[in-house]
Design an enzyme around this catalytic site. Sequence first.
Site, PDB file in Angstrom:
ATOM      1  N   LYS A 201       0.839  -1.208   0.000  1.00 37.74           N
ATOM      2  CA  LYS A 201       0.000   0.000   0.000  1.00 37.74           C
ATOM      3  C   LYS A 201       0.871   1.254   0.000  1.00 37.74           C
ATOM      4  CE  LYS A 201      -2.033   2.399   3.248  1.00 37.74           C
ATOM      5  NZ  LYS A 201      -1.769   3.737   2.651  1.00 37.74           N
ATOM      6  N   GLY A 254       7.486   5.133   7.887  1.00 36.20           N
ATOM      7  CA  GLY A 254       6.652   6.308   8.082  1.00 36.20           C
ATOM      8  C   GLY A 254       6.935   6.955   9.422  1.00 36.20           C
ATOM      9  N   SER A 255       5.926   7.591   9.981  1.00 40.09           N
ATOM     10  CA  SER A 255       6.132   8.353  11.213  1.00 40.09           C
ATOM     11  C   SER A 255       6.318   7.432  12.415  1.00 40.09           C
ATOM     12  CB  SER A 255       4.936   9.274  11.448  1.00 40.09           C
ATOM     13  OG  SER A 255       3.764   8.510  11.654  1.00 40.09           O
ATOM     14  N   THR A 256       7.041   7.909  13.397  1.00 40.28           N
ATOM     15  CA  THR A 256       7.235   7.150  14.639  1.00 40.28           C
ATOM     16  C   THR A 256       5.900   6.918  15.332  1.00 40.28           C
ATOM     17  OG1 THR A 256       9.523   7.818  14.933  1.00 40.28           O
ATOM     18  CG2 THR A 256       8.308   7.283  16.931  1.00 40.28           C
ATOM     19  N   GLU A 257       5.035   7.918  15.282  1.00 38.85           N
ATOM     20  CA  GLU A 257       3.715   7.804  15.921  1.00 38.85           C
ATOM     21  C   GLU A 257       2.939   6.606  15.354  1.00 38.85           C
ATOM     22  OE1 GLU A 257       1.268  11.088  14.847  1.00 38.85           O
ATOM     23  OE2 GLU A 257      -0.475  10.301  15.925  1.00 38.85           O
ATOM     24  N   ILE A 258       2.858   6.523  14.021  1.00 42.34           N
ATOM     25  CA  ILE A 258       2.104   5.426  13.409  1.00 42.34           C
ATOM     26  C   ILE A 258       2.873   4.104  13.549  1.00 42.34           C
ATOM     27  CG2 ILE A 258       1.087   4.562  11.260  1.00 42.34           C
ATOM     28  CD1 ILE A 258      -0.483   6.876  12.522  1.00 42.34           C
ATOM     29  N   GLY A 259       4.188   4.173  13.543  1.00 47.50           N
ATOM     30  CA  GLY A 259       4.989   2.960  13.758  1.00 47.50           C
ATOM     31  C   GLY A 259       4.670   2.315  15.098  1.00 47.50           C
ATOM     32  N   GLU A 276      10.639   1.329   9.982  1.00 43.28           N
ATOM     33  CA  GLU A 276      11.657   2.328   9.658  1.00 43.28           C
ATOM     34  C   GLU A 276      10.977   3.671   9.854  1.00 43.28           C
ATOM     35  OE1 GLU A 276      13.506   4.999   8.460  1.00 43.28           O
ATOM     36  OE2 GLU A 276      13.331   4.398   6.366  1.00 43.28           O
ATOM     37  N   CYS A 310      13.891  10.702   5.926  1.00 47.17           N
ATOM     38  CA  CYS A 310      13.944  10.210   7.309  1.00 47.17           C
ATOM     39  C   CYS A 310      15.301  10.496   7.947  1.00 47.17           C
ATOM     40  CB  CYS A 310      13.614   8.729   7.352  1.00 47.17           C
ATOM     41  SG  CYS A 310      14.593   7.734   6.238  1.00 47.17           S
ATOM     42  N   GLU A 408      10.850  16.033  14.799  1.00 46.36           N
ATOM     43  CA  GLU A 408      11.076  15.886  13.364  1.00 46.36           C
ATOM     44  C   GLU A 408      10.168  16.867  12.618  1.00 46.36           C
ATOM     45  OE1 GLU A 408       9.702  12.226  11.245  1.00 46.36           O
ATOM     46  OE2 GLU A 408      11.753  12.176  10.492  1.00 46.36           O
TER      47      GLU A 408
HETATM   48  P1  NAI Z   1       2.236   8.405   8.352  1.00 52.20           P
HETATM   49  O1  NAI Z   1       3.170   7.623   9.194  1.00 52.20           O
HETATM   50  O2  NAI Z   1       0.854   8.668   8.888  1.00 52.20           O
HETATM   51  O3  NAI Z   1       2.054   7.673   6.921  1.00 52.20           O
HETATM   52  C1  NAI Z   1       2.931   6.730   6.373  1.00 52.20           C
HETATM   53  C2  NAI Z   1       2.162   5.545   5.828  1.00 52.20           C
HETATM   54  O4  NAI Z   1       1.459   4.932   6.887  1.00 52.20           O
HETATM   55  C3  NAI Z   1       1.115   5.879   4.768  1.00 52.20           C
HETATM   56  O5  NAI Z   1       1.115   4.862   3.792  1.00 52.20           O
HETATM   57  C4  NAI Z   1      -0.180   5.834   5.548  1.00 52.20           C
HETATM   58  O6  NAI Z   1      -1.275   5.518   4.738  1.00 52.20           O
HETATM   59  C5  NAI Z   1       0.095   4.730   6.539  1.00 52.20           C
HETATM   60  N1  NAI Z   1      -0.700   4.776   7.768  1.00 52.20           N
HETATM   61  C6  NAI Z   1      -1.137   5.873   8.436  1.00 52.20           C
HETATM   62  N2  NAI Z   1      -1.854   5.507   9.516  1.00 52.20           N
HETATM   63  C7  NAI Z   1      -1.877   4.156   9.547  1.00 52.20           C
HETATM   64  C8  NAI Z   1      -2.459   3.194  10.425  1.00 52.20           C
HETATM   65  N3  NAI Z   1      -3.162   3.563  11.490  1.00 52.20           N
HETATM   66  N4  NAI Z   1      -2.266   1.886  10.154  1.00 52.20           N
HETATM   67  C9  NAI Z   1      -1.555   1.508   9.077  1.00 52.20           C
HETATM   68  N5  NAI Z   1      -0.992   2.363   8.211  1.00 52.20           N
HETATM   69  C10 NAI Z   1      -1.147   3.681   8.438  1.00 52.20           C
HETATM   70  O7  NAI Z   1       2.934   9.764   7.984  1.00 52.20           O
HETATM   71  P2  NAI Z   1       2.262  11.163   7.549  1.00 52.20           P
HETATM   72  O8  NAI Z   1       1.042  11.419   8.379  1.00 52.20           O
HETATM   73  O9  NAI Z   1       2.086  11.167   6.092  1.00 52.20           O
HETATM   74  O10 NAI Z   1       3.407  12.193   7.942  1.00 52.20           O
HETATM   75  C11 NAI Z   1       3.529  12.656   9.282  1.00 52.20           C
HETATM   76  C12 NAI Z   1       4.971  12.805   9.678  1.00 52.20           C
HETATM   77  O11 NAI Z   1       5.560  11.517   9.665  1.00 52.20           O
HETATM   78  C13 NAI Z   1       5.850  13.626   8.746  1.00 52.20           C
HETATM   79  O12 NAI Z   1       5.765  14.984   9.015  1.00 52.20           O
HETATM   80  C14 NAI Z   1       7.203  13.063   9.073  1.00 52.20           C
HETATM   81  O13 NAI Z   1       7.694  13.688  10.244  1.00 52.20           O
HETATM   82  C15 NAI Z   1       6.936  11.606   9.361  1.00 52.20           C
HETATM   83  N6  NAI Z   1       7.237  10.744   8.198  1.00 52.20           N
HETATM   84  C16 NAI Z   1       8.391  10.031   8.214  1.00 52.20           C
HETATM   85  C17 NAI Z   1       8.741   9.256   7.125  1.00 52.20           C
HETATM   86  C18 NAI Z   1      10.001   8.478   7.103  1.00 52.20           C
HETATM   87  O14 NAI Z   1      10.507   8.166   6.029  1.00 52.20           O
HETATM   88  N7  NAI Z   1      10.544   8.100   8.229  1.00 52.20           N
HETATM   89  C19 NAI Z   1       7.910   9.210   5.916  1.00 52.20           C
HETATM   90  C20 NAI Z   1       6.678   9.957   6.029  1.00 52.20           C
HETATM   91  C21 NAI Z   1       6.384  10.702   7.133  1.00 52.20           C
HETATM   92 MG    MG Z   2      -0.440  10.296   9.348  1.00 48.35          MG
END
Ligand code: NAI
Ligand code: MG
Length: 504
Positions: A201, A254-259, A276, A310, A408
């Site tokens: 996804k 993705g984000s640490t919060e969602i991780g 990651e 990241c 971040e």
């Molecule tokens: P996010 O972590 O919400 O999104 C990343 C992925 O996770 C997307 O594919 C999203 O659809 C999916 N996702 C979101 N909530 C989910 C859930 N509950 N269960 C399963 N999958 C879920 O990141 P977002 O909101 O786009 O960006 C927020 C912050 O996160 C950014 O400002 C940045 O600080 C950080 N970030 C870090 C990244 C990295 O490479 N480490 C990449 C993107 C964002």
């Molecule tokens: Mg998000």
Amino acid sequence: MNDVTSIDRTQRPYSAAAQAFLARKPALFINNEWVASSHDQLLEVEDPSSGKVIGHVVDASDRDVDRAVAAARIAFDDGRWSGLPPMTRERTMIRLADLIEANADEFAELEAIDNGKPKGMAGAVDVPGAVSHIRFMAGWASKISGEVIPPYTMPAGQVFGYTVREPVGVCAQIVPWNFPLLMACLKIAPALAAGCTVVLKPAEQTSLTALRLADLIAEAGFPAGVVNVITGNGHTAGDRMVKHPDVDKIAFTGSTEIGKLINRNATDTLKHVTLELGGKSPVVILPDVDVAQAAPGAAGAIFFNSGQVCVAGSRLYAHRSIFDQVIEGVAATAPFWAPRASLDPDAHMGPLVSKEQFDRVMGYIEAGKRDGASVAVGGDAAPAAGGYYVNPTVLVDVNPQMSVVREEIFGPVVVAQRFDDLDEVAREANNTCYGLGAGVWTRDVAAMHRLAGKIKAGTVWGNCHAVIDTALPFGGYKESGVGREQGRQGIEAYLETKTVIIQM
Ligand code: NAI
Ligand code: MG
């Protein structure tokens, strides 16, 4: 080029190929076929260079996710992929890499349109990176093996013990919007080499290149159901993937919060999880450097990809004796990094990916100013008729309590601080909940190794930053992640170990 005030940020026309792709009917890729969603919810595709809606993709329903997982489950369980000769799996993967390469220009353009990154950057970094992840991992398909292990407590020859490496199963792979194609390929490559099947996804902001990749999955000759691509929101479709009982492994960037949320949600079914996550990576410049080299390096560490990286070098520590020179040197690169529309051939930096990200980054800049930080350069949005352009920004007069130093930002914003000695800067570099990357600039080999030893980060770069190679493991310490991707450790993350013990 130095006259940045007159930059025209109007987006350039799309190619015929891109227009045709955008005009396609929104669909999901399941069992090597384009299928309609079970409901009619769509997500808008937006070009962040103009702020205009340019197309739609499916916002997958729970039923859609279940259908994709079922396809991957059946394809895994009947062995149509893992049971093939390793040579065949390797060759299929190589064909996929070749097909991506053959369509490199289209991928670079779609990525530029969807994410906002300059097409030139996508063509130089994202697309070749995606190709090399697949080519490198393809080779593992034929090089995975267990071992024969003589038992410790039994006489020789009585019991025959050996291990077999088996694929973990169905992998749900959730990727972010900052390097969409690259992250998608980085995820599917080790899974496929190991013999797993995949539901991928992309992020809701950037689905285009993953969908184009799906075309090539079928063309490369993967059996149906081995790679399924669904588009949709994270809190719905992503959440369903994470909690699905038929999924064996989650790989997330993705984000640490969602991780953290994913890690918790995957616990009930005890899935394998690799994460990651975010970072606040330090860049440390020691007093012996050639500032003319190190300052542009530090600028590239934060401004590349509009800071949406990241491992972005978002905390700059320059030795007190050269601090002013370093700041001047970084500020002097601002015209080079001035944001432009992603299809402008002169662009080195584009807009941020979305209005949400723009507001988040501008909010941090304002918070920094309120907290007493001074702006050495930038600190504002770049004028444009639409789109999400933030100027490259350097903040000084900051302290470790400020949110701009702790959190971040994920934008082209660096906070700069002075230091006097190695122990002090190592302490400050580690004064964060993150531990993804760190850069050290010096010609003093001993100081380099000393800092590399002290800094708690998954990767330490010397005299460079964000150099990624598919052979070298990548991942985070502390709250920057769990597990490693790339290299041998990257394939290990998709393998189970089975022990066989036979009484003879
Ligand atoms: P996010 O972590 O919400 O999104 C990343 C992925 O996770 C997307 O594919 C999203 O659809 C999916 N996702 C979101 N909530 C989910 C859930 N509950 N269960 C399963 N999958 C879920 O990141 P977002 O909101 O786009 O960006 C927020 C912050 O996160 C950014 O400002 C940045 O600080 C950080 N970030 C870090 C990244 C990295 O490479 N480490 C990449 C993107 C964002
Ligand atoms: Mg998000």
